[in-house]
Design a protein around this motif. Sequence first.
Motif, PDB file in Angstrom:
ATOM      1  N   GLY A  91       0.796  -1.219   0.000  1.00 49.01           N
ATOM      2  CA  GLY A  91       0.000   0.000   0.000  1.00 49.01           C
ATOM      3  C   GLY A  91       0.824   1.262   0.000  1.00 49.01           C
ATOM      4  N   LEU A  92       0.234   2.331   0.527  1.00 51.14           N
ATOM      5  CA  LEU A  92       0.843   3.659   0.471  1.00 51.14           C
ATOM      6  C   LEU A  92       1.504   4.012   1.804  1.00 51.14           C
ATOM      7  CD1 LEU A  92       1.055   6.107  -1.487  1.00 51.14           C
ATOM      8  CD2 LEU A  92      -0.924   7.069  -0.275  1.00 51.14           C
ATOM      9  N   HIS A  93       2.687   4.616   1.705  1.00 54.46           N
ATOM     10  CA  HIS A  93       3.459   5.015   2.881  1.00 54.46           C
ATOM     11  C   HIS A  93       4.017   6.413   2.671  1.00 54.46           C
ATOM     12  CE1 HIS A  93       3.869   0.701   4.184  1.00 54.46           C
ATOM     13  NE2 HIS A  93       3.791   0.510   2.870  1.00 54.46           N
ATOM     14  N   GLU A  94       4.451   7.028   3.766  1.00 55.87           N
ATOM     15  CA  GLU A  94       5.296   8.207   3.665  1.00 55.87           C
ATOM     16  C   GLU A  94       6.721   7.735   3.392  1.00 55.87           C
ATOM     17  OE1 GLU A  94       4.842  10.448   7.243  1.00 55.87           O
ATOM     18  OE2 GLU A  94       2.928  11.348   6.601  1.00 55.87           O
ATOM     19  N   THR A  95       7.491   8.553   2.709  1.00 57.96           N
ATOM     20  CA  THR A  95       8.836   8.145   2.306  1.00 57.96           C
ATOM     21  C   THR A  95       9.713   7.769   3.498  1.00 57.96           C
ATOM     22  OG1 THR A  95       8.703   9.544   0.347  1.00 57.96           O
ATOM     23  CG2 THR A  95      10.899   8.840   1.029  1.00 57.96           C
ATOM     24  N   GLY A  96       9.549   8.466   4.627  1.00 54.61           N
ATOM     25  CA  GLY A  96      10.393   8.190   5.788  1.00 54.61           C
ATOM     26  C   GLY A  96       9.889   7.076   6.680  1.00 54.61           C
ATOM     27  N   CYS A  97       8.849   6.366   6.265  1.00 53.14           N
ATOM     28  CA  CYS A  97       8.266   5.301   7.081  1.00 53.14           C
ATOM     29  C   CYS A  97       9.279   4.172   7.305  1.00 53.14           C
ATOM     30  CB  CYS A  97       7.021   4.760   6.399  1.00 53.14           C
ATOM     31  SG  CYS A  97       6.247   3.367   7.263  1.00 53.14           S
ATOM     32  N   PRO A  98       9.373   3.648   8.534  1.00 53.98           N
ATOM     33  CA  PRO A  98      10.300   2.529   8.805  1.00 53.98           C
ATOM     34  C   PRO A  98      10.026   1.314   7.927  1.00 53.98           C
ATOM     35  CG  PRO A  98       9.508   3.482  10.854  1.00 53.98           C
ATOM     36  CD  PRO A  98       8.702   4.107   9.766  1.00 53.98           C
ATOM     37  N   VAL A  99       8.765   1.084   7.577  1.00 48.62           N
ATOM     38  CA  VAL A  99       8.437  -0.047   6.707  1.00 48.62           C
ATOM     39  C   VAL A  99       9.109   0.124   5.353  1.00 48.62           C
ATOM     40  CG1 VAL A  99       6.581  -1.291   5.549  1.00 48.62           C
ATOM     41  CG2 VAL A  99       6.235  -0.426   7.871  1.00 48.62           C
ATOM     42  N   VAL A 100       9.119   1.347   4.844  1.00 47.64           N
ATOM     43  CA  VAL A 100       9.772   1.630   3.558  1.00 47.64           C
ATOM     44  C   VAL A 100      11.267   1.417   3.681  1.00 47.64           C
ATOM     45  CG1 VAL A 100      10.241   3.388   1.816  1.00 47.64           C
ATOM     46  CG2 VAL A 100       7.973   3.252   2.868  1.00 47.64           C
ATOM     47  N   ARG A 101      11.867   1.930   4.750  1.00 46.22           N
ATOM     48  CA  ARG A 101      13.317   1.800   4.921  1.00 46.22           C
ATOM     49  C   ARG A 101      13.747   0.347   5.008  1.00 46.22           C
ATOM     50  NH1 ARG A 101      12.650   6.253   8.572  1.00 46.22           N
ATOM     51  NH2 ARG A 101      12.907   4.852  10.355  1.00 46.22           N
ATOM     52  N   ARG A 102      12.895  -0.512   5.590  1.00 46.60           N
ATOM     53  CA  ARG A 102      13.241  -1.930   5.687  1.00 46.60           C
ATOM     54  C   ARG A 102      13.196  -2.619   4.321  1.00 46.60           C
ATOM     55  NH1 ARG A 102       9.829  -2.043  10.345  1.00 46.60           N
ATOM     56  NH2 ARG A 102       8.213  -3.108   9.124  1.00 46.60           N
TER      57      ARG A 102
END
Length: 269
Positions: free
Chosen positions: A181-192
């Motif tokens: 789905g959709l996240h903010e760029t700085g989200c920990p899920v994105v970084r992982r």
Amino acid sequence: MGSKRKTGQRRSGNPSLRVADQHDSATATVPRQAVDPGIALLGHGRVDVNLSTGASLPGTMFDFAKSFPRERERDLRDGWGYSIELPAVLDLLDLIAAGRADPAQARDLLLRAARELYLPFEAYTFEDENVLETRCRQEPRNCPVCQAHRGWFEGELDTADGLWDRYAKPEKYPFVAGRSGLHETGCPVVRRNMPQTWARPVGDAYTTELRRYAHSVDRHSGHSDLEYSRDYPNWAAMTACEARAWMAERTGPKGGRSYKTCRRCAPAP
């Protein structure tokens, strides 16, 4: 990441080949002057076979994957699965009987033709994948699987470059669309799920990554092991306007959504 071919799968025939017209049948000739021994690929499975005696078998028709007789099983590069037109074989035997062809050289040239046709005939698609990968590690520059997938791999690297360029500019692209789905760029899920750094591979690293990609592509689904690898940028960063459009495309006429928003970062484009 994706491609459209997977090695190690058998198929019947080769649609890129066509049977030669009758006037293309090989006929042994003996020029007045000797020619340099060798072969010349003419396309569509046709090969000029030139002997050092000056004799030649012009336009000899080869084919592949008509049958794999177990009685003479051997390495595909040594001719297993290949066929050659009978008139050319008979002409070659006549040349040998007349002393116009050396048997050892004739055998060497026919084998060379089979090996030169290995890539055009896509014979590697009949090989065991483990055998191909072992050969690739031994002779990476001559791997037919890597050669066949190089263009696709370059395209995947171009895509990765573009995704990383956006991801590295969160002030301009503050939202990311991932698999869930959709996240903010700085989200920990994105970084992982995104690499910490990204640089296009070069040199030995390029060879290793090309092998990793080419030898993992599934020819049916088009997916490779790199598609969901965290070593490669795979998630798309977007502007707020693009994120709203992304959400609208996934919202049905009655308001039903076919996407999720991250509960952790709670994006609000």
